[in-house]
Design a protein around this motif. Structure first.
Motif, short mmCIF file in Angstrom:
data_model
loop_
_atom_site.label_atom_id
_atom_site.label_comp_id
_atom_site.label_asym_id
_atom_site.label_seq_id
_atom_site.Cartn_x
_atom_site.Cartn_y
_atom_site.Cartn_z
N PHE A 299 -87.37 71.81 -36.32
CA PHE A 299 -86.23 72.35 -35.73
C PHE A 299 -85.13 72.53 -36.76
O PHE A 299 -84.09 72.67 -36.47
N ARG A 300 -85.48 72.42 -38.09
CA ARG A 300 -84.32 72.63 -39.06
C ARG A 300 -83.66 73.90 -39.17
O ARG A 300 -82.63 74.01 -39.64
N HIS A 301 -84.32 74.85 -38.59
CA HIS A 301 -83.58 76.41 -38.72
C HIS A 301 -82.69 76.39 -37.65
O HIS A 301 -82.12 77.43 -37.75
N LEU A 302 -82.47 75.61 -36.70
CA LEU A 302 -81.56 75.45 -35.79
C LEU A 302 -80.48 74.75 -35.98
O LEU A 302 -80.46 74.01 -36.71
N PRO A 303 -78.96 75.22 -35.75
CA PRO A 303 -77.91 74.59 -36.03
C PRO A 303 -77.47 73.27 -35.27
O PRO A 303 -77.98 73.23 -34.14
N GLN A 304 -77.23 72.37 -35.98
CA GLN A 304 -76.95 71.12 -35.14
C GLN A 304 -75.65 70.56 -36.03
O GLN A 304 -75.92 70.06 -37.16
N TYR A 305 -74.90 70.32 -35.22
CA TYR A 305 -73.59 69.76 -35.76
C TYR A 305 -73.31 68.40 -35.29
O TYR A 305 -73.65 67.89 -34.14
N GLU A 306 -72.51 67.78 -35.97
CA GLU A 306 -72.13 66.37 -35.38
C GLU A 306 -71.18 66.58 -34.40
O GLU A 306 -70.04 67.24 -34.27
N HIS A 307 -71.31 65.90 -33.50
CA HIS A 307 -70.54 66.02 -32.08
C HIS A 307 -69.22 65.38 -32.36
O HIS A 307 -68.93 64.51 -32.80
N GLY A 308 -68.33 66.13 -31.69
CA GLY A 308 -67.03 65.46 -31.72
C GLY A 308 -66.18 65.82 -32.78
O GLY A 308 -65.01 65.41 -32.86
N THR A 309 -66.82 66.30 -34.00
CA THR A 309 -66.05 66.78 -35.13
C THR A 309 -65.24 67.95 -34.91
O THR A 309 -64.31 68.57 -35.69
N GLY A 332 -63.85 79.96 -26.24
CA GLY A 332 -64.75 79.23 -27.26
C GLY A 332 -64.57 77.64 -27.32
O GLY A 332 -65.56 77.08 -27.36
N LEU A 333 -63.25 77.47 -27.20
CA LEU A 333 -62.96 75.95 -27.12
C LEU A 333 -63.43 75.32 -25.80
O LEU A 333 -64.20 74.33 -26.02
N ARG A 334 -63.77 76.03 -24.83
CA ARG A 334 -64.07 75.32 -23.55
C ARG A 334 -65.70 75.29 -23.59
O ARG A 334 -66.16 74.38 -23.19
N TYR A 335 -66.19 76.41 -24.54
CA TYR A 335 -67.64 76.26 -24.67
C TYR A 335 -68.00 74.94 -25.37
O TYR A 335 -68.96 74.20 -24.88
N LEU A 384 -67.53 83.04 -31.45
CA LEU A 384 -68.09 82.29 -30.19
C LEU A 384 -69.34 81.61 -30.45
O LEU A 384 -69.78 80.44 -29.89
N ILE A 385 -70.12 82.35 -31.58
CA ILE A 385 -71.41 81.69 -31.79
C ILE A 385 -71.21 80.42 -32.48
O ILE A 385 -71.76 79.48 -32.35
N GLU A 386 -70.06 80.47 -33.30
CA GLU A 386 -69.83 79.06 -33.83
C GLU A 386 -69.58 77.89 -33.05
O GLU A 386 -69.62 76.63 -33.29
N CYS A 387 -68.81 78.27 -31.86
CA CYS A 387 -68.75 77.14 -30.80
C CYS A 387 -69.92 76.80 -30.23
O CYS A 387 -70.25 75.69 -30.11
N ARG A 388 -70.79 77.82 -29.94
CA ARG A 388 -72.22 77.50 -29.34
C ARG A 388 -72.78 79.09 -29.32
O ARG A 388 -72.48 79.90 -29.18
N PRO A 389 -74.18 78.74 -29.72
CA PRO A 389 -74.93 79.77 -29.70
C PRO A 389 -74.94 80.47 -28.45
O PRO A 389 -75.06 80.04 -27.36
N LEU A 390 -75.17 81.92 -28.67
CA LEU A 390 -75.04 82.84 -27.60
C LEU A 390 -76.28 82.46 -26.74
O LEU A 390 -77.29 82.17 -27.25
N ASN A 576 -84.11 78.36 -30.01
CA ASN A 576 -83.59 77.10 -29.02
C ASN A 576 -82.33 76.82 -29.44
O ASN A 576 -81.68 77.23 -30.42
N GLU A 577 -81.77 75.63 -28.75
CA GLU A 577 -80.55 75.23 -29.15
C GLU A 577 -80.54 73.56 -29.39
O GLU A 577 -81.42 72.92 -28.26
N LEU A 578 -79.98 73.00 -30.14
CA LEU A 578 -79.98 71.62 -30.24
C LEU A 578 -78.83 70.80 -29.66
O LEU A 578 -77.67 71.42 -30.07
N GLY A 579 -78.98 70.05 -28.88
CA GLY A 579 -77.74 69.24 -28.38
C GLY A 579 -77.42 68.03 -29.37
O GLY A 579 -77.99 67.84 -30.38
#
Lengths: 650, 390
Positions: A299-309, A332-335, A384-390, A576-579
């Motif tokens: 799943f390296r092709h999917l974005p995954q960011y550190e949470h809370g940063t 976006g913030l709410r997403y 919006l995509i930066e906030c969360r994938p569409l 997919n989306e990574l949580g």
């Protein structure tokens, strides 16, 4: 029977095409868009068959390489962004499948400068390891006597893939190209070949300029004139890093023109295992993103960011807004904060934010509303995509809005145009979402009989509406709410159902195989339904559907038709989306079982928190949409008949 | 003769009433609703009609049938209809429909379509809207009259679609619009009537010389298919199931014997035993549902299951007016059509009897559907339905 069917008179029965057939002419190859890996620029396409023959002179122009490489080698992803970029240029209104470039307006297509391409082609580092692709046209393979890997794929057409893993080289030679004398070469040069040579020379020249001398030594390779010459490939370790350095230089020297284009053309479907690309995306992104280090290989092709940063950073930026409209910013913030979740809720809030921004919009002088607004919208979308994938439903809504903008009559004044767009959005929300839900509820309750035990998984808003409506109708039934970690969305649903006086059973997905034998119907929601009937939904849905299928319990998927998409997906990997991995490694409030605390940085630990999965159509008995109850095989019919109507809705 | 056999059945039904305990069987809400119109709520009207048309095959009936070979029974009926239909315009649509229904060769849906088009003809309406409302009411009353008949409901719905869905109507004056409607109605009736011939023609490619065909129940379409095959000098063998409880298979075998087709009769439970010899299964359908599955006479499902497990193709012959917008999820998920079963001996009142007359065969057990729209795979049915109704 409608007029369309009149020719099908009784006197002459027509054995009809069964299955998929395009209503109009087949789309032009060059128009067929990104999803098709074989799509290439027209003059080049006639190359590929000949590339399999033993003629090392077949040098495709650089643009084809990206596509060919991504198809031919398992190491495809590193280059495919290039492909996507090019494809976006060719795509005006994309007809293919789901792809970010659908959300991207078909505005000015700036050509990538040749030097940019060739430098990019030079080398790509993949997650700390080096994979380099060097143009080695006319390599005389027999002459290369080193133990080195020359992974020469005929599809790659004269490209050598050199891969180094921890200083170790693995040897794999797929095919040897025989030496070709200059004589045969001369005889065989066709027009296409000559063109290819020309292109290659141009590319070489460009890369010489762009990448510096060292790159050119390796990268430019040998041209047709010295096809027999033994090329000594510089030992990898050194060369790799050097080329990488020069590559970076080349990347930095990206012309302004391109940079501008990048801003207006967000690439939603970025491959996140491509570090260069990610690096670049980071530079222009509004949200500061720290990527999680240990991602699961697949799943390296999917974005995954550190949470809370991200959230605090973004909040701090609120008063130095760039081009993003405040209402979009808010959404976006709410997403990001996870306040808005659920396909419909996300889609509606996005559309309302767009509505707000359109209301405040004024066309800058010397610009047309249609073009400028589309650019603006692209900018919002990329934020919006930066906030969360569409989600796919949001993609469809954006596509709808863009088509509406593009279809605006030029004679309209600005205020009229804005009013029409705002009413269009309102209509979309009410017709495609609110009304559609009502129709689905109406259909679905007919399938609930007295004494039924209904099972639902997680929390789907439509399913909740169905259950409460059935309760209002006085049907006697029981509900089993199946839930799963880490989101525990089912609890919220459970709460609301119990409040309404519905008798419920709550269990986790681990017990689904036990509970299933008393269930008579399974009602599930969906994030999207794809053309082959695959249901793309909250992770865990596929297991529930599979167990239900095994127990011969009918599985009913409730999904609005605006979430249908013509894309085909066979697995849950490619899109997919990574949580947040923390969410599954830690149980909040229970310190005694936090066995993994502090292990997050461990390289041997990869935590996968997948958000969605794909349920094959075999497990689905019925899809309930606003167009009625249909079998999963009929999704393409709805997409074909009504997808267009959605877009060109009058 | 037809009426005789029908009355024979009705008499038998009355007897059954006495034998079986009515409250042992829960009545569906639908059948109680229509109890007012239906003289015998225990029996689905649809099956009453079928029984009247196809008859319980008794030995005396067979003897009469044999003697009456070549006699066209429906001539007289259609003649006397032609006069009566034109004369009294006030006739209610249900009566009209029943009138049409008397013809054994006329499918229920076609009868409904003809009844509805006569409603248009005799309508006193002066505006399009009025006419549409009138038509709607007529079709609703028809549908309510027999909720168990899928093809009736589907035929009415299709007719409404076909007739009212024309944009040209809005621009014309009422008189010409009405005549256009009648024209369309007649055309539709014509299409539906010729559907059987088309299906027979389409299916010929699938019947090869030397094949053995298993047939279940009595279906006029299947009979037409086999008749056309016999007429085109195809060499094939037919296995007929008995078709309990109304023994429709016996009638079919009788018809086939007249065509000089070699026939073998099987009891319903011998299907799996003889499946080895069978090359294909041919069935008709009461209704084709949205999933692509069919609702047909009881026993079709198990035959399809056996055929599937032995990899034999199952072909369904059904006219497109049987395509219905329903989607049963399982066997119990439909309005049950009840039919009495005569076991020959009195059944104790404590013993329950399953009287449902039909079952649902899911699409995965069907190979192809022969319809007047062409030869379709089950998944295309929904495609057609979506195009028809939306």
């Amino acid at each position: 029977m409608d007029p369309r069917r009149v020719p099908r008179a009784a006197s002459n029965p027509i054995v009809r095409h069964v299955g998929f057939f395009a209503p109009g002419a087949a789309p032009d190859l060059s128009q067929s868009g990104p999803p098709d890996p074989t799509s290439s620029s027209p003059p080049v396409s006639n190359f590929s068959p000949s590339s399999n023959s033993l003629s090392p002179v077949m040098i495709p122009p650089p643009r084809l390489l990206s596509t060919d490489v991504s198809r031919g080698s398992p190491r495809g992803p590193p280059l495919s962004h290039l492909h996507a970029a090019r494809a976006a240029d060719y795509t005006s209104i994309p007809v293919g499948s789901y792809n970010p470039s659908e959300f991207i307006s078909p505005t000015a297509s700036t050509e990538f400068s040749e030097d940019l391409i060739s430098t990019k082609r030079g080398l790509r580092s993949v997650s700390g390891k080096f994979a380099t692709s060097l143009p080695a046209r006319g390599f005389d393979m027999a002459a290369v006597k080193q133990k080195r890997v020359l992974n020469l794929d005929p599809d790659v057409i004269g490209f050598v893939f050199l891969e180094k893993k921890d200083g170790e080289t693995n040897v794999e030679e797929r095919r040897e190209l025989g030496p070709v004398s200059g004589k045969t070469l001369k005889e065989k040069t066709t027009k296409a070949e000559r063109r290819a040579i020309q292109e290659a020379q141009r590319a070489k020249k460009a890369s010489d300029q762009g990448g510096g001398g060292k790159t050119s030594a390796a990268a430019s390779g040998v041209n047709s004139a010295n096809a027999n010459k033994i090329v000594k490939v510089v030992p990898l370790r050194k060369d790799g890093s050097m080329v990488a350095a020069s590559e970076k230089k080349g990347g930095d020297r990206q012309p302004d023109k391109d940079r501008k284009k990048d801003v207006s053309h967000p690439r939603t479907r970025m491959q996140f295992d491509d570090e260069n690309r990610v690096e670049k995306a980071k530079k222009r992104s509004v949200v500061k993103q720290v990527e999680v280090k240990n991602r699961v290989e697949l799943f390296r092709h999917l974005p995954q960011y550190e949470h809370g940063t991200r959230l605090p950073d973004l909040e701090a930026k609120f008063f130095q807004l760039g081009p993003v409209h405040p209402s979009v910013y808010k959404v976006g913030l709410r997403y990001l904060a996870g306040e808005i979740s659920g396909g419909n809720a996300r889609c509606i809030s996005m559309l309302q934010a767009f509505q707000e921004s359109i209301r405040d919009y004024t066309t800058p002088p010397e610009k047309t509303l249609i073009r400028d607004l589309t650019t603006k919208l692209n900018c919002y979308v990329s934020f919006l995509i930066e906030c969360r994938p569409l989600s796919i439903s949001m993609g469809n809504a954006i596509r709808f809005l863009k088509t509406r903008i593009a279809k605006l009559s030029l004679t309209l004044s600005e205020s009229e145009a804005k009013a029409s767009l705002i009413s269009d959005i309102n209509r979309f929300i009410s017709e495609k979402i609110t009304l559609a839900d009502k129709v689905i509820v109406k259909h679905a309750v007919t399938k609930i009989r007295d004494g039924d035990v209904l099972l639902t998984y997680a929390s789907a808003s439509v399913v909740e509406m169905i259950l409460s409506h059935a309760q209002e109708l006085g049907k006697q039934f029981r509900v089993v709410v199946v839930d799963s970690r880490p989101k525990l969305e089912g609890q919220k649903l459970l709460r609301r159902l119990v409040e309404k006086g519905i008798s419920c059973t709550y269990t986790h997905i681990n017990a689904v195989s036990y509970i299933m034998h008393e269930v008579t119907r399974v009602f599930l929601g969906a994030s999207s339904v794809l053309s082959n009937g695959t249901v793309y939904s909250r992770v865990g849905t596929a297991s529930v559907a599979m167990v239900a299928h095994q127990f011969r319990v009918p599985v009913l998927i409730c999904c609005e038709a605006y979430k249908f998409h013509e894309r085909v997906q066979l697995d849950s990997i490619c899109s997919n989306e990574l949580g947040d991995p923390d969410a599954i490694s830690r149980v909040s409030g229970r310190k005694e079982i936090n066995f993994l605390s502090g292990w997050m940085k461990n390289e041997n630990l990869q935590i996968l928190n997948l958000m969605y999965d794909a349920t094959p159509s075999d497990y689905v008995s019925m899809i309930i949409t606003d167009y009625g109850m249909i079998p999963p095989t009929s999704v393409p019919v709805v997409v074909r008949e009504y997808g267009r109507e959605n877009l060109w809705m009058q | 003769m037809w009426h005789r056999s029908a009355s024979f059945i009705i008499d038998r039904l009355a007897q059954n009433e006495n034998v079986t305990n009515p409250d042992s069987r829960p009545l569906s809400s639908a059948s109680t609703v229509m109890a007012a119109d239906n003289p015998n709520p225990q029996v689905s009207l649809y099956y009453q009609t079928r029984a009247a048309h196809h008859g319980v095959v008794t030995s005396d009936w067979l003897a009469q049938a044999q003697s009456a070979v070549g006699h066209h029974h429906d001539d007289s009926l259609s003649d006397n209809y032609a006069s009566s239909g034109e004369e009294d315009k006030k006739i209610s649509v249900v009566d009209e429909f029943n009138n049409w229904r008397q013809q054994p060769d006329l499918a229920e849906a076609v009868a409904a379509i003809r009844a509805l088009s006569s409603v248009i003809r005799s309508s006193q309406a002066t505006t399009m809207m009025e006419l549409e409302i009138e038509l709607k009411r007529a079709s609703d009353s028809l549908k309510a009259w027999d909720t168990t008949s899928i093809s009736l409901t589907a035929g009415c719905d299709l007719f409404m679609r076909y007739v009212t869905r024309t944009s040209a109507l809005e621009y014309e004056d009422f008189g010409s619009a009405k005549s256009r409607l009648i024209e369309r109605a007649e055309k539709f009736g014509e299409i539906s009537y010729t559907a059987r011939k088309i299906i027979a023609m389409l299916s010929q490619d699938f019947i090869f010389d030397g094949c053995t065909i298993l047939v279940h129940g009595f279906s006029r379409v299947v009979l037409e298919v086999l008749r056309t095959a016999a007429q085109t000098k195809k060499l094939f063998r037919v296995f007929c199931t008995e078709g309990r409880p109304d023994r429709t298979g016996l009638r079919l075998s009788n018809e086939l014997a007249k065509l000089n087709v070699p026939v073998k009769l099987l009891i319903d439970s011998a299907v799996a035993y003889s499946m080895d010899d069978i090359d294909m299964v041919f069935v008709g359908a009461d209704g084709v549902v949205e999933s692509g599955g069919i609702i047909n006479m009881m026993g079709t499902y198990q035959i399809a299951l056996v055929a599937k497990s032995m990899n034999k193709p199952v072909y369904v012959a059904a006219e497109s007016y049987k395509f219905a917008r329903m989607y049963p999820l399982d066997q119990k998920d439909m309005v049950p059509a009840l039919r009495p079963i005569d076991f020959g001996v009195p059944i104790p009142s404590k013993v329950e009897v399953e009287t449902s007359a039909r079952d649902y065969t899911p699409p995965q057990y069907l190979t192809l559907l022969f319809t007047d729209l062409g030869v379709l795979t089950p998944s295309v049915v929904s495609d057609e339905l979506i195009q028809l109704y939306l």
